[in-house]
Design a protein around this motif. Structure first.
Motif, PDB file in Angstrom:
ATOM      1  N   TYR C  53       0.912  -1.736  -0.232  1.00  0.00           N
ATOM      2  CA  TYR C  53       0.281  -0.043  -0.237  1.00  0.00           C
ATOM      3  C   TYR C  53       0.864   1.067   0.256  1.00  0.00           C
ATOM      4  O   TYR C  53       1.174   1.500   1.432  1.00  0.00           O
ATOM      5  CB  TYR C  53      -0.844   0.063   1.468  1.00  0.00           C
ATOM      6  N   MET C  56       0.879   4.005   3.481  1.00  0.00           N
ATOM      7  CA  MET C  56       0.669   3.669   4.594  1.00  0.00           C
ATOM      8  C   MET C  56       1.817   3.209   4.675  1.00  0.00           C
ATOM      9  O   MET C  56       2.997   2.923   5.590  1.00  0.00           O
ATOM     10  CB  MET C  56      -0.397   3.463   4.542  1.00  0.00           C
ATOM     11  N   THR C 118       2.601  -7.736  11.301  1.00  0.00           N
ATOM     12  CA  THR C 118       1.896  -7.325  11.946  1.00  0.00           C
ATOM     13  C   THR C 118       0.862  -6.241  11.286  1.00  0.00           C
ATOM     14  O   THR C 118      -0.472  -5.883  11.359  1.00  0.00           O
ATOM     15  CB  THR C 118       1.020  -8.149  13.549  1.00  0.00           C
ATOM     16  N   PHE C 122       1.693  -5.066   3.912  1.00  0.00           N
ATOM     17  CA  PHE C 122       2.540  -5.926   2.874  1.00  0.00           C
ATOM     18  C   PHE C 122       1.094  -7.395   2.351  1.00  0.00           C
ATOM     19  O   PHE C 122       0.993  -7.562   3.468  1.00  0.00           O
ATOM     20  CB  PHE C 122       4.093  -6.201   3.385  1.00  0.00           C
ATOM     21  N   TRP C 123       1.157  -8.284   1.209  1.00  0.00           N
ATOM     22  CA  TRP C 123       0.832  -9.132   0.806  1.00  0.00           C
ATOM     23  C   TRP C 123       1.582  -9.936   0.233  1.00  0.00           C
ATOM     24  O   TRP C 123       2.168  -9.361  -0.553  1.00  0.00           O
ATOM     25  CB  TRP C 123      -1.037  -9.025   0.243  1.00  0.00           C
ATOM     26  N   ALA C 137      -2.141 -15.375   6.789  1.00  0.00           N
ATOM     27  CA  ALA C 137      -1.816 -14.747   7.973  1.00  0.00           C
ATOM     28  C   ALA C 137      -1.434 -15.637   9.144  1.00  0.00           C
ATOM     29  O   ALA C 137      -2.018 -16.820   8.982  1.00  0.00           O
ATOM     30  CB  ALA C 137      -2.246 -13.266   8.220  1.00  0.00           C
ATOM     31  N   GLU C 142       0.827 -13.208  15.160  1.00  0.00           N
ATOM     32  CA  GLU C 142      -0.002 -11.749  16.378  1.00  0.00           C
ATOM     33  C   GLU C 142       0.301 -12.060  17.907  1.00  0.00           C
ATOM     34  O   GLU C 142       0.474 -11.232  18.404  1.00  0.00           O
ATOM     35  CB  GLU C 142      -1.811 -12.268  16.055  1.00  0.00           C
TER      36      GLU C 142
ATOM     37  N   ARG D  53      -9.284  -6.343   7.506  1.00  0.00           N
ATOM     38  CA  ARG D  53      -8.222  -4.763   8.620  1.00  0.00           C
ATOM     39  C   ARG D  53      -8.741  -3.688   7.363  1.00  0.00           C
ATOM     40  O   ARG D  53      -8.616  -3.492   6.413  1.00  0.00           O
ATOM     41  CB  ARG D  53      -7.315  -5.198   8.367  1.00  0.00           C
ATOM     42  N   ALA D  55      -7.968   0.931   7.527  1.00  0.00           N
ATOM     43  CA  ALA D  55      -7.069   1.974   7.485  1.00  0.00           C
ATOM     44  C   ALA D  55      -7.439   3.257   7.124  1.00  0.00           C
ATOM     45  O   ALA D  55      -8.505   3.231   5.411  1.00  0.00           O
ATOM     46  CB  ALA D  55      -5.416   1.784   6.889  1.00  0.00           C
ATOM     47  N   PHE D  76      -8.569  -4.088   3.182  1.00  0.00           N
ATOM     48  CA  PHE D  76      -7.473  -5.218   3.408  1.00  0.00           C
ATOM     49  C   PHE D  76      -7.504  -6.748   4.066  1.00  0.00           C
ATOM     50  O   PHE D  76      -7.791  -6.351   5.578  1.00  0.00           O
ATOM     51  CB  PHE D  76      -6.355  -4.962   3.658  1.00  0.00           C
ATOM     52  N   PRO D  78      -5.411  -9.672   6.390  1.00  0.00           N
ATOM     53  CA  PRO D  78      -4.241  -9.903   7.452  1.00  0.00           C
ATOM     54  C   PRO D  78      -2.974  -9.345   6.619  1.00  0.00           C
ATOM     55  O   PRO D  78      -3.578  -9.881   5.875  1.00  0.00           O
ATOM     56  CB  PRO D  78      -4.280 -10.381   8.196  1.00  0.00           C
TER      57      PRO D  78
END
Lengths: 82, 150, 150, 82
Positions: C53, C56, C118, C122-123, C137, C142, D53, D55, D76, D78
């Motif tokens: 993103y 961000m 966390t 990024f993905w 994830a 976490e 999630r 933002a 989006f 996690p």
């Protein structure tokens, strides 16, 4: 019995030597006894170094560990590498 | 060879590249480099000499690495420690560890450093304006190593 | 710039050298490199794509580094994270931290990685024999981040 | 009010778009309300992604956080970097 003794770092400097080969008198059975005997033989620095460490045959040892004929026994201050 | 004691400097990238060479299972590398600081215990340091116990040093480092490999799932681990005369900013020690996941890599790398600091026979002597002096062991190092006791 | 997001690869040695350049107060560097593994969740991985993103990402990484600097006495910290298409064994991320002593360097480096895992947008999408899939994830991430809560 | 909405990763793929500019109806005050409204407007993937999630203006947000005119709101799954 005969042992090889090594000294390192400040202890080596204080004693003015890095190693010696010695014939030990009868009755010296442990590292602690060896240390006491060496101190009595003019190597007073062995009593003066705080937290003196020992190794027998290149493994960390305790004062109560045995010393045998042919062993390599090292005395040195706490390590400070890294 | 997972441990080396040498006078020569080392290159972080090449050491890590060699450690993980061709092993696509590696997802995590944790590395630590210790450096000569120009200040210690409040005094300026212009030079440092590292003494060691040849023979025992390698055995002690190998035992520490073996202990780490027994505690965590590692693919490989490396310790390079320099001896001889060093200047401020010089590299002293490298510890690098490869694993599938980061948690094990971080833990093993820190464990090896903590054990090295208290169990590997190296001694530092530093030159300051007041003369040369042997570096005193830090009590906090014993505490750091004791954390891993079990 | 303590954080960078880029397609290009990075060199561990030069990044660390730049991070500590000329700073003789640095006694400890802790570094972490994350790599593309050829296996994940039991399936072979032939390729990985990293989406992020823009905007961000940089803010999130900077906030994580700032948080680490507030918690530990660091001289400097660096995060480099790659995006785009990567192959197994490729470097994904670098976190490097400099400090006077190793305890703080290790803690800050692991903290930054745990928070990055966390909180940084990024993905990962990986290509396997069964097709492409978005990486799920991990719950353990976490948990790792939660350890630092206070 | 007018907001910019962003979608990432699997959510972007499911929706077939990465962003949109929308005029929101009166009464949408929070991220959670925005999500529910978007879902009702044909963007069902917003309800299907587990642990979605949020933002707002590029900072992590909660469902209860406010959405204001001109905000950039992102949805989006996690994150999985590193």
């Amino acid at each position: 019995m005969s042992v090889r003794i090594l000294y390192f770092a400040s202890l080596r400097e204080h004693l003015g030597m890095g190693s010696e080969e010695l014939e030990l008198p009868e009755g010296l059975g442990t590292v602690g006894e060896l240390r006491a005997w060496l101190t009595s033989q003019g190597r007073e620095a062995l009593a003066a170094v705080p937290n003196l460490r020992f190794a027998v045959n290149q493994e960390m040892a305790r004062a109560s560990d045995p010393v045998l004929d042919g062993d390599e026994v090292a005395f040195f201050p706490p390590v400070t590498g890294g | 060879m997972p441990v080396r004691v040498q006078q020569e400097d080392f290159d972080l990238s090449s050491e890590v590249a060699q450690l993980r060479a061709g092993d696509a299972r590696v997802g995590a590398v944790a590395a630590f480099v210790g450096l000569v600081r120009d200040m210690n215990e409040g005094a300026g340091v212009s030079e440092m000499a590292l003494e060691h116990y040849p023979g025992m040093t390698e055995k002690a480092l190998e035992a520490i690495v073996a202990e780490a490999r027994g505690r965590w799932d590692l693919f490989d681990a490396l310790v390079v420690h320099r001896v001889g005369t060093l200047q401020p900013q010089d590299q002293i020690v490298l510890v690098a560890v490869t694993s599938a996941h980061r948690g094990e890599a971080f833990a093993a790398c820190e464990f090896i450093m903590d054990y090295l600091k208290t169990r590997a026979p190296f001694w530092k002597r530093e030159v300051t304006p007041a003369g040369a002096r042997w570096v005193d062991a830090r009590e906090s190092d014993e505490g750091a190593a004791a954390r891993w006791a079990r």
